[in-house]
Design a protein around this motif. Structure first.
Motif, short mmCIF file in Angstrom:
data_model
loop_
_atom_site.label_atom_id
_atom_site.label_comp_id
_atom_site.label_asym_id
_atom_site.label_seq_id
_atom_site.Cartn_x
_atom_site.Cartn_y
_atom_site.Cartn_z
N ARG A 178 0.12 10.07 3.28
CA ARG A 178 0.12 8.97 4.24
C ARG A 178 1.55 8.75 4.72
O ARG A 178 2.47 8.57 3.91
CB ARG A 178 -0.42 7.71 3.59
N LEU A 179 1.72 8.76 6.01
CA LEU A 179 3.05 8.59 6.59
C LEU A 179 3.15 7.24 7.27
O LEU A 179 2.18 6.73 7.83
CB LEU A 179 3.32 9.70 7.60
N ARG A 180 4.33 6.66 7.23
CA ARG A 180 4.55 5.39 7.90
C ARG A 180 5.05 5.66 9.32
O ARG A 180 5.47 6.76 9.65
CB ARG A 180 5.56 4.55 7.14
N ASP A 218 7.47 5.88 12.35
CA ASP A 218 8.88 6.21 12.44
C ASP A 218 9.54 5.23 13.41
O ASP A 218 9.65 5.49 14.61
CB ASP A 218 9.07 7.64 12.90
N VAL A 219 9.95 4.09 12.88
CA VAL A 219 10.57 3.06 13.71
C VAL A 219 11.92 2.69 13.12
O VAL A 219 12.15 2.79 11.91
CB VAL A 219 9.69 1.79 13.80
N VAL A 220 12.82 2.25 13.97
CA VAL A 220 14.14 1.82 13.52
C VAL A 220 13.99 0.51 12.77
O VAL A 220 13.39 -0.45 13.27
CB VAL A 220 15.09 1.65 14.72
N SER A 221 14.53 0.44 11.55
CA SER A 221 14.39 -0.77 10.75
C SER A 221 15.73 -1.43 10.45
O SER A 221 15.77 -2.50 9.88
CB SER A 221 13.66 -0.46 9.44
N GLU A 222 16.82 -0.77 10.82
CA GLU A 222 18.14 -1.35 10.60
C GLU A 222 18.94 -1.30 11.90
O GLU A 222 18.72 -0.42 12.73
CB GLU A 222 18.89 -0.58 9.50
#
Length: 95
Positions: free
Chosen positions: A61-63, A65-69
């Motif tokens: 399961r992959l999350r 791919d978004v910028v979180s920082e």
């Protein structure tokens, strides 16, 4: 293939292992067992077996791919001893 005392001593030397003279027969027996197992496994016909990355055909399961920082590159490089063109400069250690 059967390993004898000289083979075990040579393997121990190559592996930089110090082994007692009294344990050489045990090492020879264990290594011979391992080599026999490898021979048995090599004899198995695996032509119809497809290679797998995991024995359970599981899917990871992959999350997203978004910028979180936030980008703090300028802040981090402002406190670095030396930077140039966006990279950190370090002392040369290999000539």
């Amino acid at each position: 293939m059967s390993l004898d005392k000289s083979d075990v001593e040579k393997i121990a030397h190559l592996a930089r292992l110090a082994i007692d003279e009294s344990t050489i027969p045990d090492y020879a027996r264990d290594l011979n067992n391992i080599l026999n197992l490898v021979e048995q496994m090599s004899a198995v016909n695996t032509d119809a077996v497809s290679p797998m990355a995991h024995p359970l055909d599981a899917h990871q399961r992959l999350r997203e791919d978004v910028v979180s920082e936030t980008d703090q590159r300028e802040l981090f490089q402002s406190i670095a001893p030396k930077t140039d063109a966006g990279v950190y400069l370090v002392p040369q250690v290999i000539e």
